[in-house]
Design an enzyme around this catalytic site. Sequence first.
Site, PDB file in Angstrom:
ATOM      1  N   ARG A 190     111.171  23.743  56.367  1.00 16.73           N
ATOM      2  CA  ARG A 190     112.337  23.229  55.659  1.00 16.73           C
ATOM      3  C   ARG A 190     112.448  23.945  54.316  1.00 16.73           C
ATOM      4  NH1 ARG A 190     113.476  21.557  59.894  1.00 16.73           N
ATOM      5  NH2 ARG A 190     114.203  19.496  60.548  1.00 16.73           N
TER       6      ARG A 190
ATOM      7  N   GLU B 204     121.817  25.223  53.016  1.00 15.88           N
ATOM      8  CA  GLU B 204     122.240  25.924  54.234  1.00 15.88           C
ATOM      9  C   GLU B 204     123.656  25.514  54.598  1.00 15.88           C
ATOM     10  OE1 GLU B 204     119.289  25.084  57.233  1.00 15.88           O
ATOM     11  OE2 GLU B 204     117.649  25.869  56.007  1.00 15.88           O
TER      12      GLU B 204
ATOM     13  N   HIS C 146     118.120  29.588  60.213  1.00 18.89           N
ATOM     14  CA  HIS C 146     117.504  28.369  60.759  1.00 18.89           C
ATOM     15  C   HIS C 146     117.502  28.412  62.296  1.00 18.89           C
ATOM     16  CE1 HIS C 146     116.645  23.902  59.686  1.00 18.89           C
ATOM     17  NE2 HIS C 146     115.999  24.244  60.786  1.00 18.89           N
TER      18      HIS C 146
END
Length: 335
Positions: A237, A266, A285
């Site tokens: 994360r 993000e 991601h």
Amino acid sequence: MAKYRVVITDYEYKSLQIEQDVLAQLDVEFVTSAQCRTEEEVIELARDADAILNQYAPISARVIQNLNNCKVISRYGVGVNTIDLDAATHKGIVVANCTDYCIDEVADHALALLLASARKVSLLDAYVKQGVWEYKKAIPIYRLREKVLGLVGFGKIPQNLCLKAKALGLRVQAYDPFITSEIASQYEVELVDLDTLCQSSDFISVHVPLNPRTQGLISTKQFSLMKREAIIINTSRGPLIDEQAMITALQNSHIAGAALDVLEYEPIRPDNPLLQMEQVILNPHVAWYSEESEQELKGKVAQNIVDVLSGFYPQYLANSQVKNSAALKERSARL
């Protein structure tokens, strides 16, 4: 009228057929029309839902206070940082996730980022495409064998990565206050404190869940301890790393590079200095993803809901303290 109302707050998948097939075990109305982004949108959608499927939309304490019938919140993924666990537990709502759907994928991706950084694959690719055929653009590159990989966290994914890294001749150490010496010995890994790991590692790969205790775990102090040749890798994360501290360390050459699948915000903001740094690899991601892992995830998070609505604790229970208030049976009770 269906017996249960199941809502999905938000999702980024092309199809929800797998979820629909799993939920078909029960008499369910599956509401899939929303893409919630705010607390207000979630409250409006889920106020009277029996179950919630969640990806990124916020399931805060305020949202949970406004849920009238909810028995289970199941989240796509390993992390549950979108959900206020304490508020859900206090209200007797089961929170479930999926902790084992992408172990190989994330470990493979972290290793791929490590190799690409160490061998400067992306940098050289960019130069060749610009018409520059010159290996010296990548100097220095160091031999991998006997370099030290430091793992921040030593759960299932870093344990998987550890075995793969050792096959390349890397030495592995780990920081994880919850891991016993017996497990470390099983993997032939040295357990060290975080400062020692930062001081002695050539590559540092982050693998801990995001919560208030771990947010900003890698910050100015940790970067100041790292080798100038060190490369930091994050497939967990983004907020686990203090991004501004990392940017400063990169700009001042206090570390050699970074390989990041996750970021503090993000999608990445267009003015983020990381976009201009050739020693940084950025991915969107994606470490969790394979065709197989996506299918596995979708089926398992839907099964969490079926389990709870059928009167059982789910296989992937994220808030075990809810057992003090939820009147459900253990899975073994089915046999």
